[in-house]
Scaffold this motif. Structure first.
Motif, mmCIF file in Angstrom:
data_model
loop_
_atom_site.group_PDB
_atom_site.id
_atom_site.type_symbol
_atom_site.label_atom_id
_atom_site.label_comp_id
_atom_site.label_asym_id
_atom_site.label_seq_id
_atom_site.Cartn_x
_atom_site.Cartn_y
_atom_site.Cartn_z
ATOM 1 N N VAL A 115 0.836 -1.201 0.000
ATOM 2 C CA VAL A 115 0.000 0.000 0.000
ATOM 3 C C VAL A 115 0.872 1.253 0.000
ATOM 4 C CG1 VAL A 115 -1.796 1.285 1.210
ATOM 5 C CG2 VAL A 115 -1.878 -1.201 1.178
ATOM 6 N N ALA A 116 1.953 1.247 0.780
ATOM 7 C CA ALA A 116 2.844 2.405 0.841
ATOM 8 C C ALA A 116 3.417 2.721 -0.533
ATOM 9 C CB ALA A 116 3.968 2.154 1.842
ATOM 10 N N ALA A 117 3.844 1.703 -1.260
ATOM 11 C CA ALA A 117 4.380 1.912 -2.607
ATOM 12 C C ALA A 117 3.321 2.461 -3.539
ATOM 13 C CB ALA A 117 4.941 0.599 -3.151
ATOM 14 N N ASN A 118 2.120 1.932 -3.441
ATOM 15 C CA ASN A 118 1.058 2.363 -4.352
ATOM 16 C C ASN A 118 0.577 3.769 -4.045
ATOM 17 O OD1 ASN A 118 1.404 -0.141 -5.440
ATOM 18 N ND2 ASN A 118 -0.520 -0.996 -4.693
ATOM 19 N N VAL A 119 0.567 4.133 -2.770
ATOM 20 C CA VAL A 119 0.275 5.523 -2.407
ATOM 21 C C VAL A 119 1.373 6.437 -2.947
ATOM 22 C CG1 VAL A 119 0.150 7.151 -0.477
ATOM 23 C CG2 VAL A 119 -1.143 5.011 -0.391
ATOM 24 N N ALA A 120 2.626 6.009 -2.812
ATOM 25 C CA ALA A 120 3.753 6.821 -3.279
ATOM 26 C C ALA A 120 3.645 7.107 -4.768
ATOM 27 C CB ALA A 120 5.069 6.119 -2.962
ATOM 28 N N ILE A 121 3.296 6.094 -5.560
ATOM 29 C CA ILE A 121 3.227 6.312 -6.995
ATOM 30 C C ILE A 121 2.121 7.287 -7.343
ATOM 31 C CG2 ILE A 121 1.672 4.515 -7.808
ATOM 32 C CD1 ILE A 121 5.036 5.468 -9.302
ATOM 33 N N LYS A 122 1.011 7.202 -6.636
ATOM 34 C CA LYS A 122 -0.091 8.127 -6.884
ATOM 35 C C LYS A 122 0.302 9.553 -6.494
ATOM 36 C CE LYS A 122 -4.864 9.091 -5.448
ATOM 37 N NZ LYS A 122 -4.597 10.277 -4.616
ATOM 38 N N VAL A 123 0.925 9.714 -5.329
ATOM 39 C CA VAL A 123 1.334 11.035 -4.856
ATOM 40 C C VAL A 123 2.302 11.687 -5.844
ATOM 41 C CG1 VAL A 123 2.660 12.252 -3.076
ATOM 42 C CG2 VAL A 123 0.916 10.581 -2.412
ATOM 43 N N MET A 124 3.178 10.883 -6.457
ATOM 44 C CA MET A 124 4.177 11.435 -7.368
ATOM 45 C C MET A 124 3.657 11.630 -8.789
ATOM 46 S SD MET A 124 7.783 9.749 -6.090
ATOM 47 C CE MET A 124 7.267 8.046 -6.223
ATOM 48 N N GLY A 125 2.354 11.401 -8.977
ATOM 49 C CA GLY A 125 1.737 11.696 -10.263
ATOM 50 C C GLY A 125 1.461 10.510 -11.138
ATOM 51 N N GLY A 126 1.684 9.308 -10.638
ATOM 52 C CA GLY A 126 1.484 8.109 -11.433
ATOM 53 C C GLY A 126 0.061 7.585 -11.369
ATOM 54 N N PRO A 127 -0.164 6.401 -11.920
ATOM 55 C CA PRO A 127 -1.514 5.840 -11.995
ATOM 56 C C PRO A 127 -2.017 5.349 -10.642
ATOM 57 C CG PRO A 127 0.079 4.247 -12.784
ATOM 58 C CD PRO A 127 0.846 5.512 -12.546
ATOM 59 N N VAL A 128 -3.330 5.329 -10.501
ATOM 60 C CA VAL A 128 -3.967 4.703 -9.336
ATOM 61 C C VAL A 128 -3.986 3.200 -9.585
ATOM 62 C CG1 VAL A 128 -6.104 4.464 -8.033
ATOM 63 C CG2 VAL A 128 -5.391 6.719 -8.864
ATOM 64 N N ILE A 129 -3.428 2.454 -8.655
ATOM 65 C CA ILE A 129 -3.285 1.010 -8.836
ATOM 66 C C ILE A 129 -4.076 0.272 -7.759
ATOM 67 C CG2 ILE A 129 -1.629 -0.900 -8.804
ATOM 68 C CD1 ILE A 129 0.367 0.954 -10.100
ATOM 69 N N THR A 130 -4.875 -0.656 -8.188
ATOM 70 C CA THR A 130 -5.703 -1.431 -7.261
ATOM 71 C C THR A 130 -4.835 -2.375 -6.439
ATOM 72 O OG1 THR A 130 -7.599 -1.344 -8.759
ATOM 73 C CG2 THR A 130 -7.599 -3.071 -7.077
ATOM 74 N N THR A 131 -5.076 -2.384 -5.154
ATOM 75 C CA THR A 131 -4.327 -3.248 -4.244
ATOM 76 C C THR A 131 -5.232 -4.369 -3.738
ATOM 77 O OG1 THR A 131 -3.065 -1.324 -3.497
ATOM 78 C CG2 THR A 131 -2.932 -3.300 -2.147
#
Length: 395
Positions: free
Chosen positions: A222-238
């Motif tokens: 979850v931490a990685a997926n939040v990080a990618i979203k915060v940095m402008g990347g895609p929303v990824i289902t966990t």
């Protein structure tokens, strides 16, 4: 968490269903100061967050708590205070007021068994309860986003999740957070140098949410997926349900053949990724996560960031591979890499444009960021689930 239907009892309203609500990341990270004083929701310490409540349902009074029940959990999140003795308690005890988003951890000596906790709430007249403030999935996402923004540590959180899952070699190894265990092979792998920084950064959040709400292994995802979203990347289902390694012997036994070496070629990339089930397009898509973060001499022997904006998750990595002129150099640690101005590439990066099959995908992703986001998202979810079965859509 969502409340689509409630199963009412005389004392307790229980929501047994909730919608999927997962927020969305690969290699490299920066040195951020170890986390502390983040301002976590509900307070930074256990003393601030955890409190005791005693409720007396005298004369058959209604309890007045609407909780979000799920059998896989170890706690009962409060959705609403709906009157009864709970509301009366809140009026009399403003310093220990029960709020939506707080979670019940223990009822009359029972903890970890939500079925029995519910039965206690319904059957017992006097309830001695232990609760924790702001302990739901939404608050977890909020706390993780705060960590990423305050410490600018998104890349190293991404690398932590990637290396935890990427040890899978088609036979063994899986995302189980074994790296946190002293003496484990994964903790000692050269490829994981520096990742203890990420674990320390997550420590305040782990102390709040693990194991009450989530496992370490799921938290890292979850931490990685939040990080990618915060940095402008895609929303990824966990998806959830990863089990933590409890002893060092549950670690992948060695790093041999599991994670890519930056000084190798296209054949090496295929040798590493094909046993995990990834084809050429997926290898290139995953490699694009080098668009964030940097290499550090003291960890890998390589030095520098791949792109000019190392905290922005976009397709600059692919554009730079194709458009910049790269000159081979040797770092002070004796490692060969390539440089253009302030940015660098590894041999495994350059392999993506030297190999014709890889280069075709690089060109596609350089031209169409949305295409890369889509392909990356699908490959990344598969990576984070390597070696696992029976994951669930809700936490």
């Amino acid at each position: 968490m969502g409340n689509t239907s409630c199963c009412q009892s005389e004392d307790l309203a229980v929501n047994e269903t909730q919608p999927v609500d997962a927020k969305p990341l690969m290699i490299s990270g920066g040195d951020a100061a170890v986390a502390g004083g983040l301002g976590l929701a509900g307070g930074d310490t256990e003393a601030e967050r955890v409190y005791q409540v005693t409720l007396n349902k005298v004369d058959g009074q209604k309890l007045g708590l609407d909780v979000d029940y799920m059998a896989e959990r170890k706690l009962l999140p409060i959705m609403h205070v709906t009157g009864g003795v709970a509301e009366e308690w809140n009026r009399r005890n403003p310093q220990k007021k029960m709020c939506s988003g707080d979670s019940i951890l223990e009822v009359n000596g029972v903890k970890g068994d939500v079925v029995e906790m519910l039965e206690k709430c319904k059957a017992d007249q006097i309830l001695n309860m232990t609760l924790c403030r702001s302990l739901t999935y939404e608050f977890l996402l909020e706390d993780l986003e705060k960590l990423v923004r305050q410490k600018q540590c998104g890349p190293i959180l991404i690398r932590l999740s990637w290396h935890d899952a990427g040890v899978y070699n088609g036979v063994d190894g899986c995302p189980n957070a074994a790296m946190r265990l002293s003496g484990s092979a994964e903790q000692q792998m050269a490829a994981n140098a520096g990742l203890q920084v990420a674990i320390k950064l997550l420590a305040p959040i782990s102390a709040k949410y693990v194991p009450r709400l989530i496992s370490h292994a799921d938290l890292w995802v979850v931490a990685a997926n939040v990080a990618i979203k915060v940095m402008g990347g895609p929303v990824i289902t966990t998806r959830y349900g990863r089990l933590d390694a409890q002893q060092a012997s549950q670690s992948a036994p060695s790093g041999t053949g599991r994670l890519p070496d930056g000084d190798k070629d296209a054949h090496h990339l295929r040798t590493i990724f094909h046993p995990k089930g990834f084809d050429d397009k997926e290898i290139v898509a995953l490699s694009g996560a080098h668009t964030v973060g940097a290499c550090h001499l003291d960890r890998s022997g390589f030095q520098g960031a791949w792109t000019e904006q190392k905290l922005k998750f976009d397709n600059s990595y692919f554009k730079d591979l194709l458009s910049k002129s790269w000159t081979e150099e040797t770092t002070s640690q004796g490692k060969s890499q390539f440089r253009c101005g302030e940015t660098m590439m590894l041999h495994t990066d350059m392999a993506l444009i030297k190999d014709p099959a890889f280069k075709w995908h690089v060109q596609q992703f350089a031209e169409d960021e949305n295409l890369w986001f889509s392909e990356f998202g699908k490959a990344w979810v598969r990576l984070q689930e390597l070696g696992l079965e029976d994951l669930r859509d809700i936490l």
